[in-house]
Design a protein around this motif. Structure first.
Motif, PDB file in Angstrom:
ATOM      1  N   VAL A  48      -3.140  -0.303  -4.514  1.00 46.19           N
ATOM      2  CA  VAL A  48      -3.482  -1.660  -4.954  1.00 46.19           C
ATOM      3  C   VAL A  48      -2.369  -2.596  -4.475  1.00 46.19           C
ATOM      4  O   VAL A  48      -1.192  -2.284  -4.709  1.00 46.19           O
ATOM      5  N   PRO A  49      -2.676  -3.667  -3.742  1.00 46.53           N
ATOM      6  CA  PRO A  49      -4.010  -4.188  -3.436  1.00 46.53           C
ATOM      7  C   PRO A  49      -4.712  -3.497  -2.271  1.00 46.53           C
ATOM      8  O   PRO A  49      -5.841  -3.860  -1.944  1.00 46.53           O
ATOM      9  N   GLY A  50      -4.085  -2.497  -1.621  1.00 44.96           N
ATOM     10  CA  GLY A  50      -4.778  -1.759  -0.566  1.00 44.96           C
ATOM     11  C   GLY A  50      -4.488  -2.301   0.830  1.00 44.96           C
ATOM     12  O   GLY A  50      -3.744  -3.256   1.008  1.00 44.96           O
ATOM     13  N   GLU A  51      -5.091  -1.594   1.809  1.00 46.07           N
ATOM     14  CA  GLU A  51      -4.729  -1.837   3.206  1.00 46.07           C
ATOM     15  C   GLU A  51      -5.090  -3.242   3.694  1.00 46.07           C
ATOM     16  O   GLU A  51      -4.240  -3.974   4.214  1.00 46.07           O
ATOM     17  N   GLU A  52      -6.367  -3.602   3.547  1.00 48.06           N
ATOM     18  CA  GLU A  52      -6.788  -4.869   4.142  1.00 48.06           C
ATOM     19  C   GLU A  52      -6.119  -6.067   3.480  1.00 48.06           C
ATOM     20  O   GLU A  52      -5.640  -6.987   4.163  1.00 48.06           O
ATOM     21  N   ALA A  53      -6.059  -6.037   2.125  1.00 45.32           N
ATOM     22  CA  ALA A  53      -5.440  -7.162   1.407  1.00 45.32           C
ATOM     23  C   ALA A  53      -3.972  -7.278   1.813  1.00 45.32           C
ATOM     24  O   ALA A  53      -3.452  -8.391   1.996  1.00 45.32           O
ATOM     25  N   THR A  54      -3.306  -6.141   1.988  1.00 46.73           N
ATOM     26  CA  THR A  54      -1.886  -6.190   2.384  1.00 46.73           C
ATOM     27  C   THR A  54      -1.748  -6.749   3.795  1.00 46.73           C
ATOM     28  O   THR A  54      -0.870  -7.581   4.060  1.00 46.73           O
ATOM     29  N   CYS A  55      -2.631  -6.318   4.695  1.00 47.51           N
ATOM     30  CA  CYS A  55      -2.581  -6.851   6.071  1.00 47.51           C
ATOM     31  C   CYS A  55      -2.810  -8.359   6.072  1.00 47.51           C
ATOM     32  O   CYS A  55      -2.149  -9.099   6.815  1.00 47.51           O
ATOM     33  N   LEU A  56      -3.746  -8.824   5.234  1.00 41.43           N
ATOM     34  CA  LEU A  56      -4.036 -10.270   5.195  1.00 41.43           C
ATOM     35  C   LEU A  56      -2.852 -11.042   4.614  1.00 41.43           C
ATOM     36  O   LEU A  56      -2.501 -12.117   5.097  1.00 41.43           O
ATOM     37  N   ARG A  57      -2.228 -10.466   3.579  1.00 39.11           N
ATOM     38  CA  ARG A  57      -1.034 -11.134   3.008  1.00 39.11           C
ATOM     39  C   ARG A  57       0.079 -11.205   4.050  1.00 39.11           C
ATOM     40  O   ARG A  57       0.773 -12.217   4.178  1.00 39.11           O
ATOM     41  N   LEU A  58       0.243 -10.108   4.798  1.00 32.56           N
ATOM     42  CA  LEU A  58       1.284 -10.099   5.831  1.00 32.56           C
ATOM     43  C   LEU A  58       0.987 -11.136   6.910  1.00 32.56           C
ATOM     44  O   LEU A  58       1.896 -11.829   7.391  1.00 32.56           O
ATOM     45  N   LEU A  59      -0.284 -11.259   7.250  1.00 37.92           N
ATOM     46  CA  LEU A  59      -0.652 -12.238   8.270  1.00 37.92           C
ATOM     47  C   LEU A  59      -0.350 -13.653   7.795  1.00 37.92           C
ATOM     48  O   LEU A  59       0.115 -14.498   8.575  1.00 37.92           O
ATOM     49  N   ASP A  60      -0.583 -13.908   6.502  1.00 35.35           N
ATOM     50  CA  ASP A  60      -0.218 -15.225   5.946  1.00 35.35           C
ATOM     51  C   ASP A  60       1.269 -15.497   6.130  1.00 35.35           C
ATOM     52  O   ASP A  60       1.695 -16.634   6.249  1.00 35.35           O
TER      53      ASP A  60
END
Ligand SMILES: Cc1ncc(COP(=O)(O)O)c(C=O)c1O
Length: 393
Positions: free
Chosen positions: A335-347
């Motif tokens: 949690v929050p998992g792979e995709e959410a973490t990738c999106l946060r990193l991209l931000d």
């Protein structure tokens, strides 16, 4: 309405991550790209620019040879022989890319509907290449408890009546785990008992960053009891994917090997796909490879050390142990998992890959390329550590 094959009916909807990357680019925002795997874009050494102008013969004269020009095949044989076992140039086949070699092997070994066993987690393009040949890529698990190393029982459990071959990627992409001698012997035994071919993708085999004992550096030239194919090419060996030259070595029991070579000659003859200039330049390009590999190893080792040092001692994420390759795998909280973490990193301006691209099959993982320059990699580590270990409260 025209009709098209099912094998080309790939899903075309971009995933949320690639959408977010495209939006970021459209807004003119910069990205520290830890998904960059193109070796020609990260400041690693390239051959001298005039190498192609100094070819030993005219690049315009055409000598069609299904397996490639003899001096180029001899150069590959001598390159492979440096890995331990003597290799005969007569068993070396040149193609335009490792991807093309996969296609040729699937044509050679499989009828439509047959299956190839592929490691999971693994290299996602293999599924696409298999599908394009009408072949099922059936996964066998590389267990996380083995550090994503080979478990031969998993291979045997995944076999079915239509299985024709087993793929090993050595060292694994993206996991960087090498195949070991005992595992190779056990795997070759399974293949021999079930009449299967063993395909060994060795594109990353030079990128080992420690001297772990017992690792297999190549299956080329090894006396194994099953039909064996070793794949590699300039793309990863010399960091030159744009030159389009790869090779496959055919080994195993003499009768099966010779039949495979005879059939492959027809497959290769139908395309004659390797350009003459790159074949003429191959000895010089392979002479450049150690310079590339030395710089590459310094790069991936250095970036891996930077990554390990950036991890706080109490972090909820880990760098998965590995012995080689061009990537690092991070185990992250579910949690929050792979995709959410990738999106946060991209931000935060950092691009990484989610583990699901590689079919980890459980847990949550990120995959980072270790190729970027130390400046880019270091700049990405602050946001990475912040996003992965948010302050408590
Ligand atoms: C494991 C593996 N095999 C093969 C390839 C493709 O190599 P080529 O450029 O020779 O097709 C790649 C490219 O990333 C790879 O990761």
């Amino acid at each position: 309405m025209s009709r098209f094959s099912l094998r080309t009916a790939f899903a075309r909807t971009p995933n949320p991550l690639s959408q977010a990357v495209a939006e970021r680019h459209a807004r003119g925002l910069s990205v520290l790209d830890l998904a960059e795997t193109n070796p020609t874009r990260v400041g690693l050494p390239l051959p001298d620019a005039d190498l192609l102008a100094r070819l030993p013969a005219s690049p315009f004269l055409y000598t069609p040879e299904p397996f490639g020009l003899a001096p180029a095949r001899a150069a590959v044989a001598s390159h492979l022989s440096q890995r331990g076992s003597p290799v005969d140039a007569a068993h070396v086949v040149l193609g335009a890319s490792t991807s093309e070699a996969y296609g040729w092997l699937l044509k050679l070994l499989c009828d439509p509907g047959d299956s190839l066993l592929v490691p999971a987690p693994g290299y996602p393009l293999v599924d696409v290449l298999a599908r394009l040949e009408g072949v099922h890529a059936r996964p066998y698990r590389l267990p996380a408890v083995h550090g994503f190393g080979l478990d031969v029982e998993q291979v045997e459990a995944a076999l079915d009546a239509r299985t024709r071959a087993v793929l090993v990627v050595n060292p694994g992409n993206p996991t960087g785990h090498f195949l070991h001698e005992g595992e190779l012997v056990a795997l070759a035994d399974v293949c021999a008992r079930h009449g299967l071919a063993l395909i060994c993708d060795e594109v990353f085999c030079d990128a080992g960053w420690d001297t772990e004992a017992g690792r297999v550096t190549s299956v080329a030239g090894r006396a194994l009891p099953c039909l064996t194919f070793a794949l590699s090419g300039l793309s990863k060996v010399a960091g030159l994917p744009g030159l389009k030259l790869a090779w496959l070595h055919v080994g195993g029991p003499a009768h099966a090997r010779d039949e495979a070579l005879a059939r492959l000659e027809d497959v290769a003859d139908a395309a004659l796909s390797v350009a003459t200039p790159v074949q003429l330049a191959l000895p010089a390009l392979l002479a450049h490879a150690p310079r590339f590999q030395e710089a590459l190893l310094a790069r991936v080792k250095g970036n891996r050390e930077r990554l390990v040092q950036a991890r706080p001692a109490d972090a909820a994420w880990d760098v998965v142990p590995a012995h080689g390759g061009w990537s690092a795998v991070l185990r992250i909280p579910r949690v929050p998992g792979e995709e959410a973490t990738c999106l946060r990193l991209l931000d935060e301006g950092v691009r990484v890959q989610p583990g699901y691209f590689h079919d980890f099959g459980g847990g949550a993982y990120l995959v980072l390329s270790l190729l970027p320059t130390p400046e880019v990699f270091t700049a990405a580590l602050g946001p990475l550590a912040r996003v992965l270990s948010p302050p408590a409260g």
